[in-house]
Motif scaffolding. Structure first.
Motif, PDB file in Angstrom:
ATOM      1  N   GLU A  16      38.440  17.561  52.924  1.00  0.00           N
ATOM      2  CA  GLU A  16      39.987  17.408  53.475  1.00  0.00           C
ATOM      3  C   GLU A  16      40.755  16.565  52.847  1.00  0.00           C
ATOM      4  O   GLU A  16      41.905  16.497  52.659  1.00  0.00           O
ATOM      5  N   GLU A  17      40.216  15.300  52.856  1.00  0.00           N
ATOM      6  CA  GLU A  17      41.006  14.209  52.209  1.00  0.00           C
ATOM      7  C   GLU A  17      41.459  14.243  50.778  1.00  0.00           C
ATOM      8  O   GLU A  17      42.482  14.100  50.192  1.00  0.00           O
ATOM      9  N   GLU A  43      41.965  17.520  49.544  1.00  0.00           N
ATOM     10  CA  GLU A  43      42.915  18.467  49.624  1.00  0.00           C
ATOM     11  C   GLU A  43      44.297  17.789  49.953  1.00  0.00           C
ATOM     12  O   GLU A  43      45.446  18.427  49.363  1.00  0.00           O
ATOM     13  N   ARG A  44      44.296  16.723  50.905  1.00  0.00           N
ATOM     14  CA  ARG A  44      45.596  16.202  51.338  1.00  0.00           C
ATOM     15  C   ARG A  44      46.500  15.289  49.906  1.00  0.00           C
ATOM     16  O   ARG A  44      47.803  15.347  50.025  1.00  0.00           O
ATOM     17  N   LYS A  81      46.786  16.597  47.258  1.00  0.00           N
ATOM     18  CA  LYS A  81      47.360  17.735  46.528  1.00  0.00           C
ATOM     19  C   LYS A  81      47.093  17.745  44.927  1.00  0.00           C
ATOM     20  O   LYS A  81      48.062  17.755  44.072  1.00  0.00           O
TER      21      LYS A  81
END
Length: 241
Positions: free
Chosen positions: A217-218, A220-221, A223
Motif C-alpha cells: 500500500e505504501e 502504491e501511494r 505512484k
C-alpha cells in the motif's frame, strides 16, 4: 614509518583461524578488535573503496585476490553506503602511503574509524583457492597469541547474524530527484549501493529509496512508473530471495 616498514621489524601480530582449522598469520591494520564473520573473496583489480562500503558484504570478511591494496587511499565521496558495514578485509600487500590527489585518509585510518579489522601479509593466493574449492566458512580475525583450540571453540560457539538487511537497509523514505525527470522509480533497499541510484538518475529517473519491509500500500501511494528491487545480503529479505 608506515605499516609495511613496521611489519619488517616485528613478528606476525594477527592471524586468521578458519573453522576447518587452517591458520593464516599476518599483520594487523585498521581495527585491532577480534571478529567472527563469513569469509569470501573478490577478484577486482581496483575498487577497494567501493568494496569496503558495499552493504552486501555486511558480516563478511573479504579476501582481495589482487595483491596490492591501499595505494590510492580513500575518498569518502566514493562510498557506496555510509557507514561501511563490511566485516573485515584480508590483503597480501598493504600500502599505507597512498598517492592520489583526491585521497583524504589511508585505508587503515578509515577501517579503524569504522571498527573494521584488517590483516595483511597473508598468503591470499592459497586462501582464495581454499574458499573457491571448499566454499565460504566462518573465520576469526584475532591476535597471534590466540591458540588454535581457543579459536575453534569461539567459531563453534558463534552463530553468524541473519539480520543484515535490517541492519544496512534504510529506515525511512529518501528521495533523489533529477531535473526534467521522465520516470519515478521506487527502489526497495535490501542493501543498495549508491551507484545504482546515480545510474537511475542518469537515465532520467527520480528515485524513491524505501525500506525493505515497506508495504504494498505504501509503494502504491508513491505512484511509481517502475519498482526496483535491489541486490544485497540474502538473510532476512524475503522479497528478493
Amino acid at each position: 614509518m608506515n605499516l609495511l616498514e613496521k611489519s619488517k621489524l616485528a613478528d606476525f601480530n594477527r592471524k586468521l583461524i578458519l573453522e576447518d582449522g587452517s591458520v593464516y598469520p599476518g599483520y594487523g591494520f585498521g581495527s585491532m578488535a577480534d571478529s567472527i564473520t563469513e569469509i569470501v573473496f573478490n577478484t577486482s583489480l581496483v575498487g577497494y573503496t567501493e568494496i569496503i562500503s558495499d552493504p552486501s558484504y555486511t558480516y563478511q570478511t573479504v579476501v582481495m585476490a589482487y595483491p596490492l591494496i591501499g595505494n590510492y587511499g580513500i575518498t569518502e565521496e566514493d562510498f557506496e553506503t555510509e557507514p561501511p558495514t563490511i566485516g573485515g578485509l584480508v590483503v597480501r600487500d598493504y600500502n599505507d602511503s597512498p598517492s592520489n590527489f583526491r585521497s583524504r585518509n589511508t585505508l587503515s585510518e578509515i577501517m579503524e574509524r569504522y571498527h573494521i579489522p584488517g590483516i595483511y601479509g597473508v598468503d591470499t593466493r592459497k586462501l582464495v583457492r581454499s574458499i573457491r574449492d571448499k566454499g565460504s566458512r566462518k573465520v576469526l580475525i584475532t591476535g597471534i597469541d590466540t591458540t588454535l583450540e581457543e579459536g575453534l571453540k569461539k567459531l563453534k560457539n558463534y552463530d553468524l547474524p541473519h539480520d543484515a538487511v535490517e541492519k544496512v537497509g534504510r529506515k525511512i523514505l529518501q528521495k533523489y530527484y533529477v531535473q526534467k525527470a521522465k520516470y519515478n522509480v521506487v527502489a526497495i533497499d535490501c542493501g543498495m549501493k549508491l551507484n545504482i541510484v546515480r545510474s537511475l538518475n542518469n537515465k532520467g529517473c527520480n528515485v524513491f529509496m524505501v525500506p525493505w519491509n515497506i508495504s504494498v500500500e505504501e509503494v502504491e501511494r508513491l505512484k511509481p512508473d517502475g519498482i526496483f528491487l535491489s541486490n544485497g545480503r540474502p538473510y532476512g529479505c524475503n522479497a528478493g530471495y
